[in-house]
Enzyme design. Sequence first.
Site, PDB file in Angstrom:
ATOM      1  N   TRP A  63      72.201  49.264  45.936  1.00 17.64           N
ATOM      2  CA  TRP A  63      70.587  49.088  45.340  1.00 17.64           C
ATOM      3  C   TRP A  63      69.602  47.884  45.073  1.00 17.64           C
ATOM      4  O   TRP A  63      70.913  46.791  44.551  1.00 17.64           O
ATOM      5  CB  TRP A  63      70.325  50.190  44.675  1.00 17.64           C
ATOM      6  CG  TRP A  63      70.964  50.333  43.337  1.00 17.64           C
ATOM      7  CD1 TRP A  63      71.931  49.790  42.542  1.00 17.64           C
ATOM      8  CD2 TRP A  63      71.315  51.317  42.371  1.00 17.64           C
ATOM      9  NE1 TRP A  63      72.435  50.139  41.838  1.00 17.64           N
ATOM     10  CE2 TRP A  63      71.547  51.078  41.328  1.00 17.64           C
ATOM     11  CE3 TRP A  63      69.773  52.204  41.887  1.00 17.64           C
ATOM     12  CZ2 TRP A  63      72.029  51.537  40.204  1.00 17.64           C
ATOM     13  CZ3 TRP A  63      70.213  52.611  40.467  1.00 17.64           C
ATOM     14  CH2 TRP A  63      71.099  52.527  39.479  1.00 17.64           C
ATOM     15  N   ASN A  64      68.451  47.354  44.359  1.00 24.04           N
ATOM     16  CA  ASN A  64      68.101  47.039  44.010  1.00 24.04           C
ATOM     17  C   ASN A  64      66.905  46.475  42.762  1.00 24.04           C
ATOM     18  O   ASN A  64      66.586  47.855  42.890  1.00 24.04           O
ATOM     19  CB  ASN A  64      66.715  45.776  45.219  1.00 24.04           C
ATOM     20  CG  ASN A  64      68.320  45.106  46.227  1.00 24.04           C
ATOM     21  OD1 ASN A  64      69.271  44.554  46.300  1.00 24.04           O
ATOM     22  ND2 ASN A  64      67.722  45.514  47.854  1.00 24.04           N
ATOM     23  N   HIS A  71      48.967  44.370  43.479  1.00 30.26           N
ATOM     24  CA  HIS A  71      47.823  43.890  45.131  1.00 30.26           C
ATOM     25  C   HIS A  71      49.015  42.576  46.161  1.00 30.26           C
ATOM     26  O   HIS A  71      49.161  41.442  46.244  1.00 30.26           O
ATOM     27  CB  HIS A  71      46.721  44.052  44.451  1.00 30.26           C
ATOM     28  CG  HIS A  71      46.171  43.899  44.146  1.00 30.26           C
ATOM     29  ND1 HIS A  71      45.025  45.345  44.232  1.00 30.26           N
ATOM     30  CD2 HIS A  71      46.276  45.031  42.338  1.00 30.26           C
ATOM     31  CE1 HIS A  71      45.154  46.057  43.333  1.00 30.26           C
ATOM     32  NE2 HIS A  71      44.895  45.438  42.182  1.00 30.26           N
ATOM     33  N   HIS A  75      48.258  46.558  50.697  1.00 32.15           N
ATOM     34  CA  HIS A  75      48.450  47.715  49.335  1.00 32.15           C
ATOM     35  C   HIS A  75      46.846  48.393  49.278  1.00 32.15           C
ATOM     36  O   HIS A  75      46.359  48.096  50.067  1.00 32.15           O
ATOM     37  CB  HIS A  75      48.881  46.834  48.331  1.00 32.15           C
ATOM     38  CG  HIS A  75      47.798  45.549  47.996  1.00 32.15           C
ATOM     39  ND1 HIS A  75      47.510  44.369  48.830  1.00 32.15           N
ATOM     40  CD2 HIS A  75      46.515  45.524  47.348  1.00 32.15           C
ATOM     41  CE1 HIS A  75      47.113  43.699  48.382  1.00 32.15           C
ATOM     42  NE2 HIS A  75      45.237  44.715  47.690  1.00 32.15           N
ATOM     43  N   ASP A  77      43.431  49.435  46.362  1.00 32.79           N
ATOM     44  CA  ASP A  77      42.888  49.157  45.888  1.00 32.79           C
ATOM     45  C   ASP A  77      42.098  50.158  44.922  1.00 32.79           C
ATOM     46  O   ASP A  77      41.233  50.912  46.346  1.00 32.79           O
ATOM     47  CB  ASP A  77      42.368  48.287  46.037  1.00 32.79           C
ATOM     48  CG  ASP A  77      42.123  46.192  46.837  1.00 32.79           C
ATOM     49  OD1 ASP A  77      43.447  46.097  45.786  1.00 32.79           O
ATOM     50  OD2 ASP A  77      41.462  45.939  47.359  1.00 32.79           O
ATOM     51  N   HIS A  81      40.659  49.122  39.920  1.00 34.11           N
ATOM     52  CA  HIS A  81      40.970  47.260  39.843  1.00 34.11           C
ATOM     53  C   HIS A  81      39.499  46.501  39.566  1.00 34.11           C
ATOM     54  O   HIS A  81      39.512  45.336  38.981  1.00 34.11           O
ATOM     55  CB  HIS A  81      40.866  47.364  41.677  1.00 34.11           C
ATOM     56  CG  HIS A  81      41.470  45.583  41.858  1.00 34.11           C
ATOM     57  ND1 HIS A  81      42.239  44.935  41.223  1.00 34.11           N
ATOM     58  CD2 HIS A  81      40.877  44.405  42.832  1.00 34.11           C
ATOM     59  CE1 HIS A  81      42.317  43.629  42.049  1.00 34.11           C
ATOM     60  NE2 HIS A  81      41.792  43.856  43.138  1.00 34.11           N
ATOM     61  N   HIS A 209      34.658  44.638  47.245  1.00 30.85           N
ATOM     62  CA  HIS A 209      35.584  45.005  45.534  1.00 30.85           C
ATOM     63  C   HIS A 209      35.379  45.056  45.120  1.00 30.85           C
ATOM     64  O   HIS A 209      34.705  46.621  44.654  1.00 30.85           O
ATOM     65  CB  HIS A 209      36.342  43.619  44.740  1.00 30.85           C
ATOM     66  CG  HIS A 209      37.602  43.081  45.496  1.00 30.85           C
ATOM     67  ND1 HIS A 209      37.842  41.996  46.929  1.00 30.85           N
ATOM     68  CD2 HIS A 209      38.979  43.756  45.570  1.00 30.85           C
ATOM     69  CE1 HIS A 209      39.327  42.418  47.525  1.00 30.85           C
ATOM     70  NE2 HIS A 209      40.276  43.037  46.405  1.00 30.85           N
TER      71      HIS A 209
HETATM   72  C1  23J Z   1      42.290  39.467  42.290  1.00 34.33           C
HETATM   73  C2  23J Z   1      41.163  38.754  42.279  1.00 34.33           C
HETATM   74  C3  23J Z   1      40.119  39.403  43.229  1.00 34.33           C
HETATM   75  C4  23J Z   1      40.619  39.222  44.110  1.00 34.33           C
HETATM   76  C5  23J Z   1      42.179  40.440  45.105  1.00 34.33           C
HETATM   77  C6  23J Z   1      42.616  40.374  44.033  1.00 34.33           C
HETATM   78  C7  23J Z   1      41.895  41.452  46.072  1.00 34.33           C
HETATM   79  O1  23J Z   1      41.749  40.719  47.044  1.00 34.33           O
HETATM   80  C8  23J Z   1      42.927  42.543  45.643  1.00 34.33           C
HETATM   81  O2  23J Z   1      43.766  42.159  46.427  1.00 34.33           O
HETATM   82  O3  23J Z   1      42.388  42.964  45.509  1.00 34.33           O
HETATM   83  S1  23J Z   1      40.220  39.196  46.320  1.00 34.33           S
HETATM   84 MN    MN Z   2      44.167  44.365  46.610  1.00 33.14          MN
END
Ligand code: 23J
Ligand code: MN
Length: 259
Positions: A63-64, A71, A75, A77, A81, A209
Site C-alpha cells: 500500500w501507498n 483538482h 477530476h 469541480d 469550488h 467556473h
Molecule cells: C483554481 C483556479 C482557477 C482554475 C482552476 C482552479 C481549475 O481549472 C480547476 O481545476 O477547477 S481555472
Molecule cells: Mn477543477
Amino acid sequence: MSTLMTDLATGLLEGMVKVVDLTQTLGPNTPIIHLPEEIAVNSPPFSMKEISKYDDNGPAWYWNVITLGEHTGTHFDAPIHWVSGMDYADGGTDTLPVQKLVGPACVIDCSTEVAADNDFVLTADHVKAWEKQHGDIAKGSWVLMRSDWLKLKGCENFLNADDTGPHSPGPTACCIAYLIEKDVLGWGVETVGTDAGQAAMFEVPFPAHSMMHGANKYGLASLTNLDQLPPTGSIVIAAPLKIENGSGSPLRVLALKTD
Ligand code: 23J
Ligand code: MN
C-alpha cells in the site's frame, strides 16, 4: 419487477452495454493547472510514497500514501469550488445529491476545430447547430466538449503554454449561459480545466467556473476517450470522493453505451 435493471444486467454481461473509461491515468506525470504565481498559490503535483510492499514494513501487503490536490487529473469541480457557488448547501463533494452523479451525456465533437486552432472557443451558436443535428440538449445532461486533446498534445505539452499563457479550447460565456438555460447537469472537457486556456482574459473571466458553479452546476476536467462516445445516448457515472467540505476530487469517470 422492473425489466430496466434486468435488461441492464444482461446488457452488461453480454456486452450490448459497453463501459467506456473516460479517465486519464493518475500519476507523477499527470498535468496540473498552473496559475500565475503573482495571483495565486498552485496545487502540488501528485506524489506516491510506499508504506510497505510484502516486506518488513508489511509482510503480506502492498500500500501507498498519495498526496494530491483536489483538482488533479481527471477530476470533478463541485459548485463550492468557485466563489459564485459558495453558498450552495448541496454544493460540496459530501453534500451533492447522489441522484445527479449519474446522467446522460451530449458529446460535442470539436476535434477538427481544435486541431486547427488550439484556442478554439465553443459558442452558443455552435451548440444550437449541434442541436439541429442531434436533437435538443435534455435537462440534466452532461455536455462534454470533445477535443481529442490528449492525443493531440500528449502529456508533455498538455498545458500548451507559451509566453502568452496557456492555449487550450473552452466555452464562451454565451455558450455557458445557453447551457444553464437548458438546465444541464454540468460541463466537461478533455483539457486541464473546464475553461479555455485564455479564459482569464475573457470578458467574463473563467465563464465555465464562475457561471456554471454560480448556477449550482458541475464540471469535469481532464476527461479522455470522448471519441469513443456517441453524440447522444450514453450515460455518464461521475461520483467524486465524499470529502468533507471538498471543492472537488479526482475520480474514475465511466460511461455506458450501446452500439
Ligand atoms: C483554481 C483556479 C482557477 C482554475 C482552476 C482552479 C481549475 O481549472 C480547476 O481545476 O477547477 S481555472
Ligand atoms: Mn477543477
